[in-house]
Write an enzyme that holds these catalytic residues in place. Structure first.
Site, short mmCIF file in Angstrom:
data_model
loop_
_atom_site.label_atom_id
_atom_site.label_comp_id
_atom_site.label_asym_id
_atom_site.label_seq_id
_atom_site.Cartn_x
_atom_site.Cartn_y
_atom_site.Cartn_z
N ASP A 1 17.84 19.98 35.30
CA ASP A 1 18.11 20.79 36.52
C ASP A 1 17.95 21.67 37.59
OD1 ASP A 1 20.48 20.47 38.20
OD2 ASP A 1 21.85 21.34 36.88
N GLY A 2 18.15 21.75 38.52
CA GLY A 2 16.94 22.23 39.12
C GLY A 2 16.44 22.42 40.02
N ASN A 3 16.10 21.02 40.10
CA ASN A 3 14.62 20.61 41.09
C ASN A 3 15.75 20.80 42.59
OD1 ASN A 3 13.68 19.72 38.82
ND2 ASN A 3 14.22 17.17 39.37
N ARG B 1 13.92 17.95 48.67
CA ARG B 1 14.38 17.52 47.22
C ARG B 1 13.07 16.77 46.50
NH1 ARG B 1 19.34 18.64 45.45
NH2 ARG B 1 19.15 17.16 44.52
N ASN C 1 23.80 9.25 39.69
CA ASN C 1 22.71 9.83 40.35
C ASN C 1 22.42 8.69 41.62
OD1 ASN C 1 20.18 11.49 38.43
ND2 ASN C 1 22.49 12.32 38.89
N ARG D 1 23.03 9.53 45.07
CA ARG D 1 22.81 10.41 45.83
C ARG D 1 21.33 9.61 47.01
NH1 ARG D 1 19.67 14.79 42.37
NH2 ARG D 1 21.26 15.35 41.16
N GLU E 1 23.41 22.00 19.28
CA GLU E 1 22.76 23.62 19.42
C GLU E 1 22.77 23.66 21.50
OE1 GLU E 1 24.00 26.68 17.45
OE2 GLU E 1 24.36 25.71 15.97
C1 FPP Z 1 18.33 16.97 38.17
O1 FPP Z 1 17.70 17.84 39.62
C2 FPP Z 1 16.90 16.00 38.55
C3 FPP Z 1 16.64 15.37 38.50
C4 FPP Z 1 18.62 14.52 38.69
C5 FPP Z 1 15.63 14.28 38.63
C6 FPP Z 1 14.93 14.60 37.67
C7 FPP Z 1 13.55 14.02 36.95
C8 FPP Z 1 12.43 14.08 37.33
C9 FPP Z 1 12.25 15.62 36.52
C10 FPP Z 1 11.79 13.27 37.70
C11 FPP Z 1 11.75 11.81 36.69
C12 FPP Z 1 10.17 11.57 36.22
C13 FPP Z 1 10.14 11.13 35.03
C14 FPP Z 1 8.86 10.57 34.91
C15 FPP Z 1 10.95 11.15 33.65
P1 FPP Z 1 18.95 18.37 40.99
O2 FPP Z 1 17.55 16.98 41.51
O3 FPP Z 1 20.21 18.02 40.40
O4 FPP Z 1 18.43 19.39 41.28
P2 FPP Z 1 19.91 20.56 41.70
O5 FPP Z 1 21.48 20.73 41.05
O6 FPP Z 1 18.93 21.79 42.09
O7 FPP Z 1 20.79 19.32 42.70
#
Ligand code: FPP
Length: 242
Positions: A16-18, A29, A64, A67, A203
């Protein structure tokens, strides 16, 4: 005598947190998701190095799909690109990849990539990387219950024979051990429909760091935290009864 530190057999991570990471840098994003792939590489390396046998990453939840289309498309594209680029390297590291989730809603291209990475890495035996992709735990339970109900209706199974093992084997995780540790980055303390049945004795660890900043060192820190936890499984000692 040196003490051996307990290593979790199965670590599951909610990445989480991208989005916040990208926003903090004035980026889109999807750029946060691109940066997040480097953290995926880091945790795979760290898991292999530490002897973790199962690593499950929550890459895309059933929710998701809600989105913006551009973001969903970017994640699908990133998945395809990463799979193409990493499959051989993962196999060479001894990493078998499994995709967990319903496949019907994916494009043909994504389904092709899923088959490609699963086939390419099928022989690897050091660790299994499970990517939860179009996965949600309630949906998984619904599908499992339907399957059990069908077997009861057909007379293959009696209602009394339904026990924890029958339920566990009806889930998408049927061939996997339960997670010993669940990590969610970015300071959020929720499961968000992830491994609800399987998390019974996990855990939990909620580091503040955003997913793109989660490094190998952060993963090692999580294992240190795990090693200090006292797992009692409802008992008074640290060992589950045999
Ligand atoms: C959550 O952060 C992240 C996701 C929903 C997507 C994660 C996907 C990847 C890291 C890439 C996928 C690819 C592979 C190869 C596994 P968020 O977007 O909810 O962050 P936020 O809470 O800050 O908005």
């Amino acid at each position: 005598m040196t003490e051996t530190k307990p290593i979790p057999q199965h670590v599951a991570i909610i990445m989480d947190g991208n989005g916040r990471w990208a926003k903090q840098r004035g980026k889109e994003r999807y750029e946060g998701h691109i940066a997040g792939v480097e953290s995926v590489r880091a945790v795979v390396r760290a898991s292999v190095r530490n002897g973790v046998k199962w690593l499950t990453l929550y890459a895309f939840s059933t929710e998701n799909w809600g989105r913006p289309t551009a973001e969903v498309d970017a994640i699908m594209e990133l998945f395809c690109k990463t799979v193409m680029g990493e499959a051989a390297e993962l196999r060479d590291q001894g990493v078998r990849v499994k995709i967990m989730g319903e496949r019907g809603r994916f494009s043909e291209k994504v389904r092709g990539m899923i088959d490609y990475i699963e086939q390419t890495t099928a022989i690897a035996e050091r660790m299994t990387l499970v990517l939860a992709f179009n996965y949600s735990s309630r949906r998984e339970i619904v599908l499992g219950v339907r399957d059990i109900a069908r077997r009861v209706a057909q007379g293959e199974l009696s209602a009394e024979a339904i026990d924890e093992q029958v339920i566990a084997e009806s889930l998408m995780t049927r061939s996997m051990p339960d997670p010993d540790m669940i990590i969610r980055t970015s300071g959020e303390c929720r499961l968000s429909n992830f491994l609800l049945w399987q998390a019974s004795y996990a855990e939990f660890y909620f580091p503040e760091v955003l997913w793109p900043d989660f490094t190998e060192e952060e993963f090692d820190r999580a294992l240190e935290v795990y090693a200090r936890r006292d797992r009692r499984y409802g008992l008074v000692t640290s060992e589950p009864s045999k």
